[in-house]
Motif scaffolding. Structure first.
Motif, PDB file in Angstrom:
ATOM      1  N   ARG A  29       0.837  -1.259  -0.126  1.00 32.97           N
ATOM      2  CA  ARG A  29       0.097   0.081   0.012  1.00 32.97           C
ATOM      3  C   ARG A  29       0.905   1.257  -0.091  1.00 32.97           C
ATOM      4  NH1 ARG A  29      -2.096  -3.227   4.062  1.00 32.97           N
ATOM      5  NH2 ARG A  29      -1.061  -2.275   5.624  1.00 32.97           N
ATOM      6  N   LEU A  30       2.052   0.969  -0.632  1.00 38.24           N
ATOM      7  CA  LEU A  30       3.012   2.219  -0.779  1.00 38.24           C
ATOM      8  C   LEU A  30       2.530   3.283  -1.854  1.00 38.24           C
ATOM      9  CD1 LEU A  30       6.306   0.177  -0.771  1.00 38.24           C
ATOM     10  CD2 LEU A  30       5.244   1.529   1.354  1.00 38.24           C
ATOM     11  N   PRO A  31       2.887   4.577  -1.862  1.00 35.94           N
ATOM     12  CA  PRO A  31       2.735   5.434  -2.758  1.00 35.94           C
ATOM     13  C   PRO A  31       3.292   5.109  -4.226  1.00 35.94           C
ATOM     14  CG  PRO A  31       3.400   6.678  -0.747  1.00 35.94           C
ATOM     15  CD  PRO A  31       3.824   5.171  -0.506  1.00 35.94           C
ATOM     16  N   GLY A  32       2.568   4.982  -5.209  1.00 37.43           N
ATOM     17  CA  GLY A  32       2.892   4.605  -6.372  1.00 37.43           C
ATOM     18  C   GLY A  32       2.635   3.225  -6.646  1.00 37.43           C
ATOM     19  N   ASP A  33       1.930   2.425  -5.722  1.00 43.56           N
ATOM     20  CA  ASP A  33       0.958   1.074  -6.129  1.00 43.56           C
ATOM     21  C   ASP A  33      -0.171   1.590  -6.711  1.00 43.56           C
ATOM     22  OD1 ASP A  33       3.345  -0.262  -5.138  1.00 43.56           O
ATOM     23  OD2 ASP A  33       2.253  -0.398  -3.120  1.00 43.56           O
ATOM     24  N   VAL A  34      -0.635   0.849  -7.829  1.00 43.53           N
ATOM     25  CA  VAL A  34      -1.974   1.154  -8.606  1.00 43.53           C
ATOM     26  C   VAL A  34      -2.937   0.273  -7.988  1.00 43.53           C
ATOM     27  CG1 VAL A  34      -2.876   1.209 -10.588  1.00 43.53           C
ATOM     28  CG2 VAL A  34      -0.530   1.986 -10.653  1.00 43.53           C
ATOM     29  N   HIS A  35      -4.089   0.757  -7.640  1.00 40.16           N
ATOM     30  CA  HIS A  35      -5.096   0.014  -7.231  1.00 40.16           C
ATOM     31  C   HIS A  35      -6.528   0.712  -7.537  1.00 40.16           C
ATOM     32  CE1 HIS A  35      -6.984  -2.226  -3.281  1.00 40.16           C
ATOM     33  NE2 HIS A  35      -7.492  -2.783  -4.427  1.00 40.16           N
ATOM     34  N   ILE A  36      -7.027  -0.043  -8.473  1.00 39.44           N
ATOM     35  CA  ILE A  36      -8.358   0.381  -9.105  1.00 39.44           C
ATOM     36  C   ILE A  36      -9.640  -0.584  -8.850  1.00 39.44           C
ATOM     37  CG2 ILE A  36      -9.372   0.871 -11.451  1.00 39.44           C
ATOM     38  CD1 ILE A  36      -6.443   1.200 -12.439  1.00 39.44           C
ATOM     39  N   HIS A  37     -10.574   0.366  -8.282  1.00 34.19           N
ATOM     40  CA  HIS A  37     -11.948  -0.311  -7.961  1.00 34.19           C
ATOM     41  C   HIS A  37     -12.883   0.291  -9.148  1.00 34.19           C
ATOM     42  CE1 HIS A  37     -10.713  -1.597  -3.935  1.00 34.19           C
ATOM     43  NE2 HIS A  37     -10.001  -0.400  -3.783  1.00 34.19           N
ATOM     44  N   ARG A  38     -13.612  -0.820  -9.502  1.00 37.44           N
ATOM     45  CA  ARG A  38     -14.477  -0.370 -10.622  1.00 37.44           C
ATOM     46  C   ARG A  38     -15.593  -1.594 -10.145  1.00 37.44           C
ATOM     47  NH1 ARG A  38     -11.919   1.417 -16.152  1.00 37.44           N
ATOM     48  NH2 ARG A  38     -11.022   3.262 -15.277  1.00 37.44           N
ATOM     49  N   ASP A  39     -16.898  -1.206 -10.798  1.00 35.02           N
ATOM     50  CA  ASP A  39     -17.855  -2.145 -10.854  1.00 35.02           C
ATOM     51  C   ASP A  39     -17.707  -3.531 -10.966  1.00 35.02           C
ATOM     52  OD1 ASP A  39     -19.406   0.328 -10.305  1.00 35.02           O
ATOM     53  OD2 ASP A  39     -19.938   0.387 -12.481  1.00 35.02           O
ATOM     54  N   GLY A  40     -17.821  -4.452  -9.958  1.00 30.00           N
ATOM     55  CA  GLY A  40     -17.384  -5.818 -10.255  1.00 30.00           C
ATOM     56  C   GLY A  40     -16.064  -6.247 -10.214  1.00 30.00           C
ATOM     57  N   SER A  41     -15.159  -5.361 -10.105  1.00 22.57           N
ATOM     58  CA  SER A  41     -13.718  -5.681 -10.474  1.00 22.57           C
ATOM     59  C   SER A  41     -12.772  -4.929  -9.747  1.00 22.57           C
ATOM     60  CB  SER A  41     -13.318  -5.700 -12.069  1.00 22.57           C
ATOM     61  OG  SER A  41     -13.263  -4.336 -12.315  1.00 22.57           O
ATOM     62  N   ASP A  42     -11.597  -5.470  -9.554  1.00 24.88           N
ATOM     63  CA  ASP A  42     -10.713  -4.798  -8.559  1.00 24.88           C
ATOM     64  C   ASP A  42      -9.451  -5.094  -9.202  1.00 24.88           C
ATOM     65  OD1 ASP A  42      -9.723  -3.455  -6.444  1.00 24.88           O
ATOM     66  OD2 ASP A  42      -9.504  -5.280  -5.175  1.00 24.88           O
ATOM     67  N   PHE A  43      -8.450  -4.301  -9.519  1.00 22.73           N
ATOM     68  CA  PHE A  43      -7.224  -4.360 -10.045  1.00 22.73           C
ATOM     69  C   PHE A  43      -6.034  -3.770  -9.107  1.00 22.73           C
ATOM     70  CE2 PHE A  43      -3.713  -2.580 -12.946  1.00 22.73           C
ATOM     71  CZ  PHE A  43      -3.022  -4.007 -13.286  1.00 22.73           C
TER      72      PHE A  43
END
Length: 66
Positions: A29-43
């Motif tokens: 969970r460091l700055p620069g880590d990409v975490h995208i929440h969208r409808d029904g998916s998580d990247f």
């Protein structure tokens, strides 16, 4: 090779024993880590965490080879 396997085994054992405390470290969970929440998916793509782990492992390998 035997020394390396023994050391890796001991490190894995130590990580397992200290997991309750290690889980509190904001690794992943460091700055620069990409975490995208969208409808029904998580990247999740840990760019910074991967770079940090790579640098630390490279330094450790370099130290053990000396």
């Amino acid at each position: 090779m035997q020394k390396l396997l023994i050391i890796l085994g001991l490190l894995a054992l130590a990580a397992g024993l200290f997991w309750p405390w290690l889980a509190r470290i904001p690794f992943g969970r460091l700055p620069g880590d990409v975490h995208i929440h969208r409808d029904g998916s998580d990247f999740f793509f840990p760019i910074t965490t991967g770079l940090l782990v790579s640098v630390v492992l490279s330094l450790l390998i370099w130290l053990f080879r000396r």
